[in-house]
Write a protein that holds these residues in place. Sequence first.
Motif, mmCIF file in Angstrom:
data_model
loop_
_atom_site.group_PDB
_atom_site.id
_atom_site.type_symbol
_atom_site.label_atom_id
_atom_site.label_comp_id
_atom_site.label_asym_id
_atom_site.label_seq_id
_atom_site.Cartn_x
_atom_site.Cartn_y
_atom_site.Cartn_z
ATOM 1 N N GLU A 393 -54.550 -63.982 3.593
ATOM 2 C CA GLU A 393 -55.292 -65.226 3.313
ATOM 3 C C GLU A 393 -54.442 -66.187 2.487
ATOM 4 O OE1 GLU A 393 -59.206 -65.338 1.225
ATOM 5 O OE2 GLU A 393 -59.613 -63.710 2.653
ATOM 6 N N PHE A 394 -53.717 -65.626 1.504
ATOM 7 C CA PHE A 394 -52.876 -66.438 0.615
ATOM 8 C C PHE A 394 -51.812 -67.190 1.421
ATOM 9 C CE2 PHE A 394 -48.881 -66.384 -1.951
ATOM 10 C CZ PHE A 394 -49.257 -67.253 -2.972
ATOM 11 N N VAL A 395 -51.139 -66.494 2.331
ATOM 12 C CA VAL A 395 -50.064 -67.179 3.074
ATOM 13 C C VAL A 395 -50.635 -68.097 4.161
ATOM 14 C CG1 VAL A 395 -48.387 -65.351 2.589
ATOM 15 C CG2 VAL A 395 -49.568 -65.359 4.771
ATOM 16 N N ASP A 396 -51.823 -67.726 4.642
ATOM 17 C CA ASP A 396 -52.480 -68.563 5.647
ATOM 18 C C ASP A 396 -52.795 -69.948 5.080
ATOM 19 O OD1 ASP A 396 -53.426 -68.709 8.251
ATOM 20 O OD2 ASP A 396 -55.492 -68.577 7.535
ATOM 21 N N GLY A 397 -53.073 -69.981 3.767
ATOM 22 C CA GLY A 397 -53.434 -71.244 3.131
ATOM 23 C C GLY A 397 -52.220 -72.087 2.756
ATOM 24 N N MET A 398 -51.024 -71.608 3.042
ATOM 25 C CA MET A 398 -49.814 -72.347 2.622
ATOM 26 C C MET A 398 -49.453 -73.438 3.626
ATOM 27 S SD MET A 398 -46.966 -69.983 1.016
ATOM 28 C CE MET A 398 -47.300 -68.618 -0.040
ATOM 29 N N LYS A 399 -48.908 -74.518 3.079
ATOM 30 C CA LYS A 399 -48.497 -75.648 3.962
ATOM 31 C C LYS A 399 -47.049 -76.007 3.687
ATOM 32 C CE LYS A 399 -52.543 -77.643 5.662
ATOM 33 N NZ LYS A 399 -53.616 -77.011 4.927
#
Length: 399
Positions: A393-399
């Motif tokens: 989830e943490f990396v999914d939220g990265m831009k």
Amino acid sequence: MSARARDLKAQGVDVVAFGQGEPDFDTPQKIKQAAIDALNAGQTKYMPTLGDPETLAVISAKFTSENKIPNCTPKHVAISSGGRHSLFVVLQCLIDCPTAGQPQDEVLLPVPAWVSYGPIAELAGAKVVEVPTTAATDFKVTPAQLKAAITPRTKVLILNSPSNPCGTMYSEAELRALADVVADAAKSVAPNMIILTDEMYEKLVYGGIPHFSIGSIPSVAERTITVNGLSKTFAMTGWRVGYTGTSGEFGLKFIKAMSDLQGQLTTNITSFVYPAIRVALTQCGPEVEEMRQAFARRAELIYSLSKQIPGMPAPRPTGAFYLFPDVSSFFGKRTKKGTTINSGVDFAEALLAEACVVVVPGDDFGGCGANHIRFSFACSEDNIRKGLGRIAEFVDGMK
Ligand code: PLP
């Protein structure tokens, strides 16, 4: 990171910890009982500096039968207060004091490597020469790299298989090829070169590569020092037991030097621990196998879950209990909460702050470690599922 995680836990935060390189199992009961019995029987006095004869005999028999180290008698063995202490005493004995105007002894250290080798070698007066390895070789030094790094000042090559932090290990063929390079160098450029092999995780292997001891190879046996200990294999980190094995004429002289030094440092380890060492090494095969199987299941689980997270490649763990993924694909990106990630340290700090997951940033391990983070999977499968879910989830939220 561990201290920050403890603070958060104390505040009631649900932290998932992958930091500590320590088995989560308890010490097997029969090992504890042996120490309790010895204590009750009054084994509470000084003992010989490097260990009592019975325990030295058990360790030399283990080195001989399991590790196939030739000419390894009880006089070729030393017991110290943990693996780290063994390495400290060994390197103090090997490295000459730096003298003004003289070149320093060099210690070759394939990196990424466990954090303590460099400082322990430097404390002994050595210049540490890092030999960078990459994921392409599962972080193993190649014979060509080793050959290129050896100079007339090379005193020691440190090897660690299975590896902390990489979770990978050398095959017998790879170690034989490295031994050939050292044996050749010893005939010409580096006549006093020694291999120091740290085999703390020898029993925690599950990738189909059998553990092999480089000290068993006749051409380098008398220039190899093998360090091992009970901390990881028997879930005995707090007991502080490390041991060293050597071979032949060189080994006899070397162990005498260790005795002289350790006799002025710590002398013998806690006396009522000796019977516990004997029980661990001779009676605990089934307990070790049970723990090994648990680590094998966890290795598969964490590896398969990590593969599902895009941008976090890691070699499959084959030994020890670490996964060492490269997180550099996230450098330059921003987290959901707006933190910019430019290093493994940034990644680990943001992961703790934003997802309450503790990992170890890899920069202290040297070389390409700065692009990596280390997971210790000495924790439950539930922990692994929960932690990897949060990271996804943490990396999914990265831009
Ligand atoms: N060697 C390696 C590769 C380790 O990972 C560790 C501990 O983390 C040690 C040695 C030290 O072991 P001990 O706790 O017995 O000092």
